[in-house]
Enzyme design. Structure first.
Site, PDB file in Angstrom:
ATOM      1  N   PHE A 123      29.991  34.956  53.933  1.00 10.90           N
ATOM      2  CA  PHE A 123      31.194  34.718  53.137  1.00 10.90           C
ATOM      3  C   PHE A 123      31.782  33.369  53.537  1.00 10.90           C
ATOM      4  CE2 PHE A 123      35.604  34.959  51.831  1.00 10.90           C
ATOM      5  CZ  PHE A 123      35.431  35.292  50.501  1.00 10.90           C
ATOM      6  N   ASP A 192      32.292  40.643  61.081  1.00  6.24           N
ATOM      7  CA  ASP A 192      33.272  40.679  60.000  1.00  6.24           C
ATOM      8  C   ASP A 192      32.997  41.954  59.195  1.00  6.24           C
ATOM      9  OD1 ASP A 192      34.729  40.459  57.659  1.00  6.24           O
ATOM     10  OD2 ASP A 192      34.381  38.314  57.434  1.00  6.24           O
ATOM     11  N   TYR A 217      42.714  44.528  52.105  1.00  5.55           N
ATOM     12  CA  TYR A 217      42.977  44.693  50.657  1.00  5.55           C
ATOM     13  C   TYR A 217      41.783  45.165  49.856  1.00  5.55           C
ATOM     14  CZ  TYR A 217      41.436  39.726  50.513  1.00  5.55           C
ATOM     15  OH  TYR A 217      40.750  38.550  50.657  1.00  5.55           O
ATOM     16  N   LYS A 218      40.674  45.461  50.541  1.00  2.00           N
ATOM     17  CA  LYS A 218      39.500  45.958  49.829  1.00  2.00           C
ATOM     18  C   LYS A 218      39.498  47.495  49.899  1.00  2.00           C
ATOM     19  CE  LYS A 218      37.034  41.676  50.844  1.00  2.00           C
ATOM     20  NZ  LYS A 218      36.968  41.116  49.489  1.00  2.00           N
ATOM     21  N   ARG A 364      28.401  41.789  40.371  1.00  2.00           N
ATOM     22  CA  ARG A 364      28.598  42.693  41.503  1.00  2.00           C
ATOM     23  C   ARG A 364      29.447  43.891  41.101  1.00  2.00           C
ATOM     24  NH1 ARG A 364      32.008  40.729  46.790  1.00  2.00           N
ATOM     25  NH2 ARG A 364      33.705  40.968  45.307  1.00  2.00           N
TER      26      ARG A 364
END
Lengths: 405, 405
Positions: A123, A192, A217-218, A364
């Protein structure tokens, strides 16, 4: 397929939890790995924090409402969900800022070694945070393809920094194996967990991980730009030093002394004043995920994604899967490669199926198991099949790029 | 005194703005310089952000609700209130984290100079953020009493970093004079506006300031732990580089490239995903302060604090003022020294007069001019006089220290 889906939904032990989330009508939301849905309990909790704790009790709430302990309290609740003990996790700042703290902490513990090893295509913010330190002369970035990571672990490597579940492909690393290999080479490891935490089992202590960060927030449904979290292994808690030495990480913040002295525990990772609104919302999301339980979430996540694949297969959809076919080797998502992924994604959004696009060619779909149904899988697969069959994604309206993609 | 206070309130051009804040019954709130009051518009705005933008529109709100532009939008609204132009200010992270970014940026622009000069007794987090960099070998901290700062500006000083209004005493620096002296010595200047922004006029561009940071939760009424703001002078916008190089500071965050390229403008100060709940609440507070106007706020602030001093004087209260007697040389607060400041503060809180205590012996009263009345001054002075006369602060219940003081 719809009948089979409904049969599976009827037997789903998590089915009652869907009602604990606000889900907009006419939407199949396959983007909970980018921004999780709103728990129904969140607005009332925020209303309480805003009107009562802030509006009515004002400054006193730092003590009376326990605001000062919120980062540690939320961290302690996240801890068992990622295989950690409560005193090793804290909720604060952003994932990026926490990466900076922990990369720095690792480098300071590894005199004579400057290399931070990661993989290309990790990422972006993970790689960028190394770049910033490289420009300061404090780190050296090395990237190796995932198949070559272990051989790239030489005695210059201070830290192996990897994302457990890849944001694009959903492929997971074997945390135990990579951590062991890094330790064998004298390197520390930072994981991560942004695309793992809250959706699949993670065993940080079991794998002897040194450091970890993750996103609020996921799958933890903490709201847009929610605070992130950071983990430090107990054995490093005393020695670890990070350079964002703000007053909230001080051993005695309210002594107002001129000189910094790090807090003895995980609080040393704090920097500025904690963001109370964001932490309060995150706590609601974390509580809900903890109530459902990671093992049940993971079992359903695998079932959902496998069912989605079956639906596509039965509809004869030929689209290039880039995620591992073995559900044990991926996170809670499936990603596909198509040269027109952006427009296909937009056409699906036009039909109420919200997945997302990742540059340049990845479509995705995230399967947040807390609120999705098998019926959503069947319907999403039908829409994808229809979009590809009809070619409707080739219409001009679906081509134009938005600022955030 | 109460009659005179009411007369002054009747003529107060800002009197209608008090009703735009939630003020709890029975409380005289003299701590708006620690946590500003709740604007009445904030709960509804947060409800909209939570239920509609997050709950209903989900990930799309990054575009449709303009979430992605929120840091720059709020920054642009703060800019004219601190003497800056809109493209020079951004709202993000905490004051501490922003200090780190800008101290680092300044050091990188000053090869051969490592000293960051400040004063002892500056707000702790400001000093601590230098400490962290010093341990990394990137900075050297030097402190000089405020009367000796100018002579301490030798050719090793990279940056002069000061807080415009002192958090304890309320004394303000002459920003123009200090900035000029620093520039004459080849140093850059970073101003911390935490106790100035939103209450008194600041003219960053007029003083040719290089960098500034400030707080969102004090006079801007952004809520507990609100995002902070950061300013970079236009002339430095291109050259400035900061090491917290997260994806939101990238020139093209959604290209997801492996290598960091800083955004060309103030967005290069961004790091992680912006905290939307906090920014939305901050925007309401900033809008309200902008509507009232800094000049009117400052005029009232001076009138309030002078009236408070008159009330104390007429009541014959002898307590040691540590703030400057000249209102033009202080921020919107008055601070007093007393060896039992903590217990006196607690006794006042017991009477509904909320000021605050700063270790070891400071009793601090902030006068947020947006919502305080002259009547509050008269009443607060009466309570302070009574507490001191009766000695009620010596009761045991007022001695016990809370976690946050």
């Amino acid at each position: 397929m719809l009948e089979r889906a409904r049969f599976l939904d009827a037997g789903d032990p998590l089915r009652e939890f869907r009602d604990r989330f606000m889900l907009p009508d006419g939407v199949i939301y396959l983007d909970g790995n980018s921004l999780g849905c709103l728990p129904k309990a969140t607005p009332a909790r925020l209303e309480e924090v805003v009107r009562e704790e802030w509006g009515r009790d004002l400054i006193r709430s730092w003590n009376t409402a326990g605001w000062i302990d919120l980062p540690a309290r939320v961290g302690a609740k996240i801890a068992p969900l990622i295989g950690a003990r409560p005193h090793q996790v804290i909720a604060c700042d952003s994932t990026s800022v926490n990466l900076f703290k922990l990369i720095s902490a690792a480098l300071a513990m590894q005199p004579g070694r400057k290399v931070v090893l990661s993989e290309p295509g990790n990422f972006p913010t993970d790689l960028y945070m190394i770049d910033g330190m490289e420009r300061q002369g404090l780190a050296k970035r090395r990237l190796a393809e995932r198949g070559q990571l272990i051989e790239a672990l030489d005695d210059s490597v201070a830290l192996l920094m990897l994302t457990h579940t890849h944001y694009k492909t959903g492929e997971t690393f074997d945390m135990a194996e990579l951590t062991r290999a890094a330790h064998d080479a004298g390197a520390l490891v930072l994981w991560d967990l942004s695309h793992s935490g809250g959706a699949l089992p993670v065993d940080l202590d079991g794998c002897a991980a040194d450091f970890a960060v993750g996103c609020g927030y996921k799958y933890f449904n903490g709201g847009p730009g929610a605070p992130a979290y950071a983990f430090v292994a107990e054995k490093h808690l005393e020695a670890a030093r990070q350079p964002l030495t703000g007053w909230m990480g001080h051993a005695a913040p309210f002594a107002f002394s001129d000189d910094y002295e790090a807090a003895p525990g995980i609080e040393k990772l704090l920097c500025g004043t904690p963001p109370i609104l964001g932490l309060a919302a995150l706590e609601v999301g974390v509580d809900l995920i903890a109530e459902i339980g990671i093992d049940r979430l993971y079992a359903k996540s695998q079932a959902l994604s496998e069912f989605f694949r079956q639906c596509l297969s039965e509809r004869g959809v030929a689209i290039d899967l880039v995620s591992p076919t073995d559900p044990a080797r991926r996170g809670s998502q499936l990603s596909f490669r198509h040269q027109d992924a952006y427009a296909i994604c937009q056409a699906l959004i036009g039909r109420g199926v919200i997945g997302d696009f990742r540059d340049p060619d990845i479509l995705r779909f995230g399967f947040a198991p807390a609120y999705l149904r098998f019926e959503d899988m069947a319907e999403a697969a039908r829409h994808l099949a229809e979009v590809l069959e009809t070619g409707e994604w080739q219409r001009g309206e679906f081509q134009e790029r938005a600022a955030v993609t």
